[in-house]
Design an enzyme around this catalytic site. Structure first.
Site, PDB file in Angstrom:
ATOM      1  N   TYR A  38       0.826  -1.206   0.000  1.00 51.04           N
ATOM      2  CA  TYR A  38       0.000   0.000   0.000  1.00 51.04           C
ATOM      3  C   TYR A  38       0.868   1.267   0.000  1.00 51.04           C
ATOM      4  O   TYR A  38       0.459   2.306  -0.513  1.00 51.04           O
ATOM      5  CB  TYR A  38      -0.867   0.031   1.274  1.00 51.04           C
ATOM      6  CG  TYR A  38      -2.174  -0.709   1.216  1.00 51.04           C
ATOM      7  CD1 TYR A  38      -2.474  -1.628   0.219  1.00 51.04           C
ATOM      8  CD2 TYR A  38      -3.144  -0.475   2.209  1.00 51.04           C
ATOM      9  CE1 TYR A  38      -3.691  -2.301   0.203  1.00 51.04           C
ATOM     10  CE2 TYR A  38      -4.366  -1.140   2.191  1.00 51.04           C
ATOM     11  CZ  TYR A  38      -4.636  -2.059   1.192  1.00 51.04           C
ATOM     12  OH  TYR A  38      -5.843  -2.704   1.186  1.00 51.04           O
ATOM     13  N   GLY A  39       2.024   1.166   0.644  1.00 53.23           N
ATOM     14  CA  GLY A  39       2.833   2.353   0.946  1.00 53.23           C
ATOM     15  C   GLY A  39       3.023   3.355  -0.178  1.00 53.23           C
ATOM     16  O   GLY A  39       2.842   4.554   0.025  1.00 53.23           O
ATOM     17  N   CYS A  69      -2.231  -1.526  10.279  1.00 49.09           N
ATOM     18  CA  CYS A  69      -1.437  -1.006   9.168  1.00 49.09           C
ATOM     19  C   CYS A  69      -1.380   0.512   9.327  1.00 49.09           C
ATOM     20  O   CYS A  69      -2.427   1.174   9.337  1.00 49.09           O
ATOM     21  CB  CYS A  69      -2.133  -1.388   7.856  1.00 49.09           C
ATOM     22  SG  CYS A  69      -1.371  -0.706   6.384  1.00 49.09           S
ATOM     23  N   CYS A 180       5.841   0.751  10.562  1.00 40.52           N
ATOM     24  CA  CYS A 180       5.117  -0.091   9.610  1.00 40.52           C
ATOM     25  C   CYS A 180       5.051  -1.460  10.263  1.00 40.52           C
ATOM     26  O   CYS A 180       6.063  -1.943  10.792  1.00 40.52           O
ATOM     27  CB  CYS A 180       5.882  -0.157   8.286  1.00 40.52           C
ATOM     28  SG  CYS A 180       5.300  -1.455   7.173  1.00 40.52           S
ATOM     29  N   THR A 181       3.877  -2.069  10.236  1.00 38.05           N
ATOM     30  CA  THR A 181       3.711  -3.316  10.996  1.00 38.05           C
ATOM     31  C   THR A 181       4.497  -4.480  10.405  1.00 38.05           C
ATOM     32  O   THR A 181       4.658  -5.513  11.061  1.00 38.05           O
ATOM     33  CB  THR A 181       2.216  -3.679  11.109  1.00 38.05           C
ATOM     34  OG1 THR A 181       1.637  -3.685   9.798  1.00 38.05           O
ATOM     35  CG2 THR A 181       1.477  -2.690  11.990  1.00 38.05           C
TER      36      THR A 181
HETATM   37  N1  DGL Z   1       2.064  -2.856   7.081  1.00 35.46           N
HETATM   38  C1  DGL Z   1       1.735  -1.596   6.537  1.00 35.46           C
HETATM   39  C2  DGL Z   1       1.977  -0.440   7.496  1.00 35.46           C
HETATM   40  O1  DGL Z   1       1.999  -0.609   8.682  1.00 35.46           O
HETATM   41  C3  DGL Z   1       2.218  -1.193   5.172  1.00 35.46           C
HETATM   42  C4  DGL Z   1       2.788  -2.075   4.196  1.00 35.46           C
HETATM   43  C5  DGL Z   1       2.514  -1.688   2.774  1.00 35.46           C
HETATM   44  O2  DGL Z   1       3.197  -0.825   2.223  1.00 35.46           O
HETATM   45  O3  DGL Z   1       1.585  -2.292   2.239  1.00 35.46           O
HETATM   46  O4  DGL Z   1       2.104   0.668   7.061  1.00 35.46           O
END
Ligand code: DGL
Length: 275
Positions: A38-39, A69, A180-181
């Site tokens: 997603y980032g 997230c 970021c998780t």
């Molecule tokens: N795990 C997500 C977070 O804490 C992001 C990872 C992603 O870029 O999809 O931001």
């Protein structure tokens, strides 16, 4: 039933803490692996994905949702709270506050995605709590993809982390916020690179405490699993790797994985199929 949502396997770092705090509360874990990462995506697009993910979790029976997230929280936490006032939501924002409170050198580093850094949530928290602290930020390009592939300690992963972290070591930072998780899964490698003197801050235990508090406050029993409901693991990617991630990241074997695919109307199909 708690709903836990992430773009991929990162939210498993939060799930692990929730499970150890609340072993009897059933959950549904949803990974949007069809769209991960997603980032680097625009915030309005991430908002659409997150809205649909929360709609799906509520249809499947979630009564409290953890947006595990930072990026999805940055894009959509406010919107989903407005759209579902009956559901308590717990979101994530990089733990700048404890880092700023505990730093001795007055310099901290935050590792997070571009989406998280662009969101109002992070900017508000940083302006409120880190006024007197120097904050170094890095988006660590490519790291989420490596963790999704299960490459937690390979040379390419080390090279990505070296690029992000080595320049920070000369800045006298004493805290690294894992914003970021996904990143707690490479804590051992980060620790090897930065040494023992720098504290790594992972917000997952605090998130688990918050979930526990909200459940108790809303009168939901946390001591019994009412009707023997099973935990569920769902991915949006038909070629998902969630099963192997559960095995190598959390040591869970034999978890049944369900697939719930995106539909042309922008929703996630109900009644996921088991694979
Ligand atoms: N795990 C997500 C977070 O804490 C992001 C990872 C992603 O870029 O999809 O931001």
């Amino acid at each position: 039933m708690i709903g836990i949502f992430d773009s991929g396997v990162g939210g498993l770092s939060v799930l692990k803490e929730i499970q150890s705090a609340l072993p009897l509360v059933p959950f549904i874990y949803l990974a949007d692996q069809y769209h991960v990462p997603y980032g680097p995506r625009p915030l309005p697009q991430i908002r659409k994905f997150t809205n649909a993910a929360c709609d799906f979790l509520i249809r499947e029976g979630a009564r409290l949702i953890v947006i595990a997230c930072n990026t999805a929280s940055a894009a959509a936490l406010q919107t989903v709270r407005e759209q579902h006032p009956q559901i308590p939501f717990v979101g994530l924002v990089p733990a700048v506050k404890p880092a700023a409170e505990r730093t001795v050198t007055g310099r901290i580093a935050v590792l997070a995605t571009p989406g998280t850094f662009h969101g109002r949530l992070y900017i508000t928290v940083k302006n409120k709590h880190a006024q007197n602290v120097i904050v170094y930020q890095d988006t660590v390009p490519g790291l989420v993809e490596q963790i999704e592939k299960g490459e937690l300690a390979t040379e390419p992963t080390r090279a990505i982390l070296n690029t992000a972290l080595l320049p920070l070591l000369s800045k006298q930072i004493d805290k690294v916020v894992l914003g970021c998780t996904h990143y707690p899964f490479v804590s051992p490698l980060i620790r090897e690179i930065v040494g023992d003197q720098i504290e790594l801050i992972d917000p997952a235990p605090a998130i688990a405490r918050r979930v526990q508090y909200l459940l108790q406050e809303s009168g939901i029993s946390v001591d019994t699993n009412p009707s023997g409901i099973h935990n569920r693991y769902i991915s949006t990617d038909p070629n998902q790797t969630l099963g192997s991630a559960l095995h190598h990241l959390l040591g869970f074997r034999d978890a049944t994985i369900e697939v719930a695919e995106w539909q042309p109307d922008g929703q996630i199909a109900s009644s996921p199929r088991t694979c």
